[in-house]
Design an enzyme around this catalytic site. Structure first.
Site, PDB file in Angstrom:
ATOM      1  N   CYS A 195      22.384  55.822  36.351  1.00  0.00           N
ATOM      2  CA  CYS A 195      23.078  56.772  36.532  1.00  0.00           C
ATOM      3  C   CYS A 195      22.714  58.141  35.808  1.00  0.00           C
ATOM      4  O   CYS A 195      21.826  58.127  35.150  1.00  0.00           O
ATOM      5  CB  CYS A 195      24.880  56.302  36.361  1.00  0.00           C
ATOM      6  SG  CYS A 195      25.004  56.146  34.781  1.00  0.00           S
ATOM      7  N   ARG A 250      21.030  52.129  32.249  1.00  0.00           N
ATOM      8  CA  ARG A 250      21.881  51.129  32.358  1.00  0.00           C
ATOM      9  C   ARG A 250      21.553  49.888  32.743  1.00  0.00           C
ATOM     10  O   ARG A 250      22.218  49.309  33.716  1.00  0.00           O
ATOM     11  CB  ARG A 250      23.362  51.778  33.432  1.00  0.00           C
ATOM     12  CG  ARG A 250      23.660  53.296  32.888  1.00  0.00           C
ATOM     13  CD  ARG A 250      24.345  53.551  31.769  1.00  0.00           C
ATOM     14  NE  ARG A 250      25.608  52.928  31.742  1.00  0.00           N
ATOM     15  CZ  ARG A 250      26.785  53.357  32.155  1.00  0.00           C
ATOM     16  NH1 ARG A 250      26.876  54.482  32.766  1.00  0.00           N
ATOM     17  NH2 ARG A 250      27.796  52.854  31.656  1.00  0.00           N
ATOM     18  N   LYS A 257      40.872  53.210  31.897  1.00  0.00           N
ATOM     19  CA  LYS A 257      40.242  52.937  32.922  1.00  0.00           C
ATOM     20  C   LYS A 257      39.497  51.669  32.537  1.00  0.00           C
ATOM     21  O   LYS A 257      39.133  50.674  33.084  1.00  0.00           O
ATOM     22  CB  LYS A 257      39.357  54.105  33.368  1.00  0.00           C
ATOM     23  CG  LYS A 257      38.309  53.589  34.171  1.00  0.00           C
ATOM     24  CD  LYS A 257      37.359  54.783  34.257  1.00  0.00           C
ATOM     25  CE  LYS A 257      36.108  55.275  33.400  1.00  0.00           C
ATOM     26  NZ  LYS A 257      35.196  54.365  33.392  1.00  0.00           N
ATOM     27  N   ASN A 258      38.869  51.799  31.208  1.00  0.00           N
ATOM     28  CA  ASN A 258      37.855  50.782  30.731  1.00  0.00           C
ATOM     29  C   ASN A 258      38.543  49.566  30.487  1.00  0.00           C
ATOM     30  O   ASN A 258      37.906  48.631  29.850  1.00  0.00           O
ATOM     31  CB  ASN A 258      37.014  51.389  29.710  1.00  0.00           C
ATOM     32  CG  ASN A 258      36.055  52.496  30.185  1.00  0.00           C
ATOM     33  OD1 ASN A 258      35.910  52.396  31.446  1.00  0.00           O
ATOM     34  ND2 ASN A 258      35.568  53.304  29.314  1.00  0.00           N
ATOM     35  N   ARG A 279      37.177  59.847  38.933  1.00  0.00           N
ATOM     36  CA  ARG A 279      36.925  58.332  38.703  1.00  0.00           C
ATOM     37  C   ARG A 279      37.615  57.932  37.585  1.00  0.00           C
ATOM     38  O   ARG A 279      37.982  56.671  37.533  1.00  0.00           O
ATOM     39  CB  ARG A 279      35.499  58.269  38.634  1.00  0.00           C
ATOM     40  CG  ARG A 279      34.504  58.422  39.728  1.00  0.00           C
ATOM     41  CD  ARG A 279      33.346  57.969  39.395  1.00  0.00           C
ATOM     42  NE  ARG A 279      33.392  56.787  38.955  1.00  0.00           N
ATOM     43  CZ  ARG A 279      32.121  56.073  38.294  1.00  0.00           C
ATOM     44  NH1 ARG A 279      30.952  56.627  38.404  1.00  0.00           N
ATOM     45  NH2 ARG A 279      32.153  54.742  37.648  1.00  0.00           N
ATOM     46  N   ASP A 316      31.888  58.378  24.767  1.00  0.00           N
ATOM     47  CA  ASP A 316      32.745  58.958  25.818  1.00  0.00           C
ATOM     48  C   ASP A 316      33.363  60.098  25.313  1.00  0.00           C
ATOM     49  O   ASP A 316      34.084  60.621  26.128  1.00  0.00           O
ATOM     50  CB  ASP A 316      33.769  57.873  26.383  1.00  0.00           C
ATOM     51  CG  ASP A 316      32.943  56.796  26.931  1.00  0.00           C
ATOM     52  OD1 ASP A 316      33.645  55.639  27.253  1.00  0.00           O
ATOM     53  OD2 ASP A 316      31.543  56.637  27.426  1.00  0.00           O
TER      54      ASP A 316
END
Ligand code: EPZ
Length: 417
Positions: free
Chosen positions: A116, A121, A22-23, A396, A304
């Protein structure tokens, strides 16, 4: 809204395919804005965030075709260099269009992402970087308005290591006039996947040891074809799942060289793993020893993976101290794990986890992407039934996570809330 209902206590076993990262795919999709030519991206995971980025690109007039795992993106002309609040608030990675739009159009209007669940952030370091390259940047009504008739190469030192900050300024610098030196850049593998793509497009980027990049601006960039690297965070999530709740798992396409800190930490906990060129196998551990961990920028232990690791420490033998150095509020999963019987004491950016004999299934709520994965792992290891609500967070960043677990023998089903 959907929830996951999980019957714990089943020992999983089998092979699982690790999807594209994803990243990595999100900044690479943004890089397609730097050229008028067609860009082909392969091994694209089917994620909510990918769909959000597609919507954002299409809202600017970019052509996107998505077939199977292949994206074809053509930013022939930009109708409007705008990233609206409605989209940015659902995915902060939308800010990754800021650098490319300023580089290509000389102007960009991007909503501030807002905070978030894991922290405030800010993107102050992104903005400082654009200013260093000569852009005029103002904040008006919650939007970043950046303008630069032409960006000029400069020296820019990041006050803090920032992954998307590095990616944004890098994409702004590749067509800036002259030489740019970026100091204290993020070293994540996903940043290097983006650099590989930018080099394919014709950008001149070289690494200057230990943590700088030297970019010489070019006049224009061409299209590219690229296969996205595998997702090391998904792989780490399955390694922890395997250690805690399986007989054995084989992770196909996992790249152990991107996961050195995670593999070392799991071995310290007594988890047995075998590493081959493109797969990692993990054996379920009868006993998992507690071990302290501190999250750090790459190549340190990834933030993460912190939530997933906490789920594993909840059932470890002994007490561990988990220190979260990257985000200021990334322990929301602790309260949910406590509902399942975990013994966790949170004090500032540290969590003290005393391993317990067993966890018991309970209704819990996901709050962010990796916290959701942590609750799934705990529910799989717990006795009895759990119900995890708000699993859109999971969707997500994990492709078909429930389907992959079901294929490994998990008793898991998706229900409408
Ligand atoms: C990226 O977020 C990842 N997202 C995150 O993954 C990941 O947790 C994070 O890097 C850290 O590894 C993507 O790549 C799309 P940062 P990013 O800028 O770039 C502070 C997931 O689960 N900071 O590296 O937003 C910031 O507050 C997500 O997949 C500033 O102060 O993170 C944080 O404390 C979650 N000012 C620290 O730096 C800035 O301008 C690191 O943040 C930027 C960041």
């Amino acid at each position: 809204m959907e929830a996951l209902v999980i019957e714990g206590g089943v020992r999983l076993k089998g092979e699982v395919e690790i999807s594209g990262a994803k990243n990595a795919v999100l900044p690479i999709m943004a890089a397609a804005l730097l050229t008028h030519e067609e860009c082909v991206i392969r091994n694209v995971p089917d994620l909510r965030d990918v769909r959000t980025m597609i919507r954002l690109l299409e809202s600017m007039g970019v052509e996107v075709v998505w077939k199977d795992r292949e994206l074809r993106i053509k930013a022939h002309s930009i109708k409007e260099p705008l990233a609206p609040y409605e989209l940015v608030k659902t995915m902060r990675a939308s800010v990754l269009v800021l650098g490319p739009l300023v580089a290509r159009e000389g102007v960009a209007k991007v909503s501030l992402p807002g905070g978030c669940a894991i922290g405030e952030r800010p993107i102050d370091l992104h903005i400082k970087g654009l200013k260093a390259l000569g852009a005029d940047v103002d904040i008006e009504e919650g939007y970043v308005i950046a303008e630069a008739p032409g960006l000029k190469g400069a020296l820019y030192i990041f006050d803090k290591v920032t992954v998307t900050g590095t990616e944004n300024i890098l994409m702004a610098a590749v067509m800036a006039e002259g030489e740019t030196i970026l100091e204290n850049v993020a070293q994540e593998p996903e940043v290097w996947d983006l650099i590989t793509v930018l080099r394919k497009m014709g950008a001149e980027i070289e690494k200057v040891e230990p943590n700088s990049l030297r970019i010489v601006g070019v006049d224009g960039l061409c299209g590219f074809e690229h296969e996205v690297m595998p997702d090391r965070i998904e792989a780490a999530t399955f390694l922890i799942t395997g250690a805690l709740c399986s007989e054995y798992l084989v992770l196909k396409n996992a790249r152990a060289e991107h996961m050195v800190a995670v593999i070392a930490k799991l071995r310290e906990c007594g988890v047995e793993m075998e590493v081959s060129r493109s797969a990692i196998s993990v054996k379920g551990a009868d006993v998992i020893d507690a071990a302290d961990v501190e999250t750090q920028p790459y190549p340190g232990f990834p933030t993460d993976v912190q939530a997933q690791y906490m789920a594993m420490m909840s059932l470890a033998r002994g007490t561990s101290v988990i220190t979260e150095n990257i985000f200021e509020k990334r322990f929301t999963h602790a309260a949910e794990l406590r509902r399942m019987g975990a013994n966790i004491l949170v004090d500032g950016n540290q969590a003290v986890v005393r391993g317990v004999e067993k966890l018991k299934g309970a209704p819990v709520m996901a709050s962010d992407l990796r916290a959701s994965a942590s609750l799934v792992i705990a529910a799989l290891a717990a006795e009895g039934k759990s119900r995890i609500s708000r699993i859109y967070h999971l969707d997500r960043g994990y492709e078909a996570f429930d389907k992959k677990l079901e294929a490994l023998g998990a008793r898991i089903r998706r229900v409408k809330e």
